[in-house]
Design an enzyme around this catalytic site. Structure first.
Site, short mmCIF file in Angstrom:
data_model
loop_
_atom_site.label_atom_id
_atom_site.label_comp_id
_atom_site.label_asym_id
_atom_site.label_seq_id
_atom_site.Cartn_x
_atom_site.Cartn_y
_atom_site.Cartn_z
N TYR A 124 42.15 42.76 40.04
CA TYR A 124 42.89 42.53 38.60
C TYR A 124 40.96 41.94 38.21
O TYR A 124 41.03 41.73 37.06
CB TYR A 124 43.52 40.97 39.34
CG TYR A 124 43.91 40.36 38.15
CD1 TYR A 124 44.84 40.75 37.18
CD2 TYR A 124 43.94 39.41 37.81
CE1 TYR A 124 45.54 39.72 35.92
CE2 TYR A 124 43.96 37.61 36.87
CZ TYR A 124 45.18 38.52 35.77
OH TYR A 124 45.20 38.20 34.65
N SER B 176 41.53 36.24 32.00
CA SER B 176 41.51 35.42 33.30
C SER B 176 39.82 35.01 33.53
O SER B 176 38.81 35.45 33.54
CB SER B 176 41.61 36.23 34.19
OG SER B 176 41.51 35.30 35.06
#
Length: 710
Positions: free
Chosen positions: A580, A567
């Site tokens: 995350y 990400s």
């Protein structure tokens, strides 16, 4: 051809329109070996560049895009031509292009398509030709009739009654017909600027009415055609950053004139169709063209403007654009062409026998765009490029529409194209088909998280390119595009069994593993780690580690590839979603270490997408911690293409960003981390000031420290 009815040969294609879009489509189809004929109402090819009563052309018309940014890729313009060729030069160029590639022999001139009716085999065309009406059947219909021949007037009309005369720019031919008259030109597009310039030498008074401001760009900037600067910047910068650079360059090269001027636009220079003129700003400054605000109402020959000013005029010239129309198609099939969702601006989602070429509004010249569309269409109709699954096309169209509205607002977002980005995307589509069909044919692929948004798209694309794909997900999903084995990626025993079953289904081996499974959710770093934090760390990091270790013996034997979908947050950490970001950064670190250990036999790549609209963000949004205003969404298909490129590259790339903006952010995060932190902090502070997290209990500490609590 006389009256009568013919039947369609296998795959026979009809192209409607003999302008640049139709010519490019027919040329590409000829080269691809597709049986094709074109239909044109006029007696010559050239479309809107012909000087005729049925076109919008006028003798003084010139291009607003420069030669290198206008010409077809395989037919350069003469070097002695000016930077911005005239209408007559472009018409000669387009007709010469058609002749060179044998296009005219495939056209039926003086032939109009009256109606097209869908049949089980394709289309029944009602045609009116030189010898009268007749019917003909084809397998595929290509609409390339242009969208600059149905004038658009203000709706509803302005109040009051105008006692003078009026006309649309479509009917304008030469300035002499307005000699000695007071003319109000309504609009600030390129046609309005060109016409106002011509009228300034003939009319007794020329006024320009603009409802909003406008960026009027010089045709040359810092020694070269203006559009070439934007083309050069587009290769390396996202449009927002490119816009800032462009506006800085315009300020640097400011004309610095005294006197009246056109009002500036409240929007950015790249957020509307560019208007180029070297003459209008000077004529306005010299008082030879007057500038007025929007029209409020008419009173006889007087026009009242929104700022209260009034002027008496003899003629109103509406330079207010055109409506896109396809009168030969059933309105139920295409109610409004300007709002039609088209994959790659070519393919309707639910009508495989219909395509469009040229139904777009580009930030640059139409010629390179219709050339690319013609090649894309030809690759599809010749069988070399399959239409993607409808879900994938819808996702791409939806993502593009969001991006278009973000940039251009409500101004025909379905039709908008950033020319540079679009040409790169189509080139990737065509290159990917050429370069990956053989390299992926028969390859054995495991995709984790195969039932989710990313996983479905990856399975669909890999399968379309000839690979054999098996997915792993928590629950087996029979609706997924590939077989999905139920597997808890956080349970070592379940992973062992799941990978063994996937290998069995693939025939005893694995060539590619894509670690795509992931979980997001709210997790402020200042709070003690909740169960949600533990879950994200187990799935995002340890789950990928477990699957990779289980599949590694097979990958090593096959000299295969591993791709980790990380990400952007692994590089640019954002607050309130710490689990995350931390897990994805750890995943990238795991990939780096794995590469050092097995890189002699297995290629290892990490892909860094930004935000893609998917259910993974739902829990964060529900908690009132959405970072939608911080992370700009990107198309899902771009992420899929990045993964495919990593898998099929001759050497496995180390790190792959999925957008040009992502590449810039990656470089910034790695080489200027302190600056990156400041940018993120300022962005978050502005979101807090706007009240973005006002109702989120988990953001209480952040609000308090920024003085926003209560």
């Amino acid at each position: 051809m006389g009256a009568g009815r013919e039947t369609a040969g296998p795959g026979r294609v009809a192209v409607v329109g003999g302008g640049v879009a139709g010519i490019a489509a027919v040329k590409a189809l000829i080269e691809a070996g597709v049986e094709v004929f074109g239909l044109e109402r006029a007696g010559e090819l050239g479309g809107l560049w012909r000087l005729s009563d049925d076109t919008a052309a006028y003798e003084g018309l010139r291009l607003n895009t420069s030669k290198p940014r206008t010409e077809f890729s395989d037919h350069p313009m003469p070097p002695e031509w000016p930077d911005y060729p005239s209408r007559a030069q472009l018409l000669a160029y387009v007709q010469e292009y058609a002749e060179r590639f044998g296009v005219p022999g495939h056209y039926r001139m003086h032939t109009e398509l009256v109606a097209a009716r869908r049949t089980g085999e394709g289309w029944l065309l009602e045609l009116d030709g030189p010898d009268g009406p007749y019917e003909e059947s084809v397998a595929h219909l290509v609409v390339a009739n242009g969208h600059n021949h149905t004038p658009r007037l203000p709706e509803p009309p302005y109040p009051g009654t105008f006692a003078g005369t009026s006309s649309h720019a479509h009917a304008y031919r030469e300035p002499a017909e307005f000699a000695g008259r007071r003319v109000l030109v309504v609009g600030t597009g390129n046609s309005a600027m060109d016409i106002a310039t011509e009228l300034a030498g003939q009319a007794s008074e020329v006024l320009i009415s603009t409802r909003r401001g406008v960026w009027v760009l010089p045709k040359r900037l810092l020694g070269r055609p203006t559009d070439q600067w934007n083309g050069a910047l587009a290769a390396v910068l996202p449009w927002r950053l490119r816009q800032r650079v462009s506006q800085a360059m315009l300020r640097l090269a400011g004309r610095g004139g005294e006197g009246p001027a056109l009002p500036p636009s409240p929007e950015g220079v790249l957020q509307d169709h560019p208007t180029l003129s070297d003459t209008v700003p000077a004529l306005v400054a010299a008082g030879r063209i007057g500038v007025r605000t929007g029209i409020e109402r008419f009173e006889g020959r007087r026009v009242r403007f929104t700022d209260g000013r009034e002027d008496e005029v003899d003629h109103v010239l509406w330079c207010t654009g055109y409506r896109a129309t396809v009168p030969f198609l059933d309105p139920e099939l295409v109610p409004d062409p300007a709002r039609l969702p088209l994959y790659r601006h070519v393919f309707p989602l639910d009508e495989p026998a219909l395509s469009f070429v040229g139904l777009m509004q580009s930030t640059g010249s139409a010629l390179p765009v219709v050339e690319a569309q013609g090649r894309l269409l030809a690759a599809h109709l010749s069988g070399r490029l399959r239409r993607p699954h409808r879900d994938r096309m819808l996702a791409a169209v939806t993502s593009e529409l969001h991006a278009a509205r973000d940039r251009w607002g409500t101004k025909r977002p379905h039709m908008r194209i950033d020319v540079d980005r679009y040409l790169r995307q189509v080139a990737r589509d065509l290159a990917e088909r050429r370069g990956t069909a053989s390299s992926l044919a028969g390859r054995r692929v495991i995709v984790t998280g195969a039932a989710g948004t990313f996983g479905r798209a990856l399975g669909d694309r890999f399968t379309a390119l000839g690979a054999r794909v098996v997915g792993l997900d928590l629950v087996a999903d029979e609706t997924a595009p590939v077989p999905v084995v139920g597997c808890d990626l956080t349970d070592p025993e379940s992973v062992t069994k799941g990978v063994e079953e996937a290998v069995r289904l693939l025939g005893g081996g694995v060539d590619v593993l894509v670690n795509n499974a992931g979980r997001g959710g709210p997790a402020p770093a200042e709070l003690r780690p909740s169960e949600e934090v533990h879950t994200q760390l187990r799935l995002n990091l340890l789950g990928a580690w477990e699957v990779t270790a289980a599949a590694l013996p097979h990958l090593e034997r096959a000299r295969g590839r591993v791709v980790f979908v990380a990400s952007r947050m692994a590089l640019l950490p954002l607050p309130l979603a710490a689990a995350y970001g931390v897990s994805k950064r750890a995943l990238a670190a795991y990939a780096d270490t794995l590469r050092l250990e097995v890189g002699t036999h297995v290629g290892v790549t990490t892909v860094y997408p930004s935000m893609v609209r998917s259910p993974i963000h739902d829990s964060t949004r529900e908690a009132g911690l959405s970072l939608d205003g911080v992370s700009r969404p990107e198309p899902l298909e771009g992420v899929v293409s990045a993964v495919v490129s990593a898998v099929t590259a001759r050497r496995a790339p180390r790190d792959v960003a999925t957008t040009s903006r992502g590449r810039a952010e990656m470089a910034l995060a790695r080489h200027a981390p302190a600056l990156t932190d400041r940018i993120v902090r300022r962005t978050v502070a502005s979101r807090l000031a706007a009240g973005a997290f006002a109702k989120a209990p988990l953001a209480e500490g952040l609000r308090r420290r920024h003085g926003r609590d209560g």
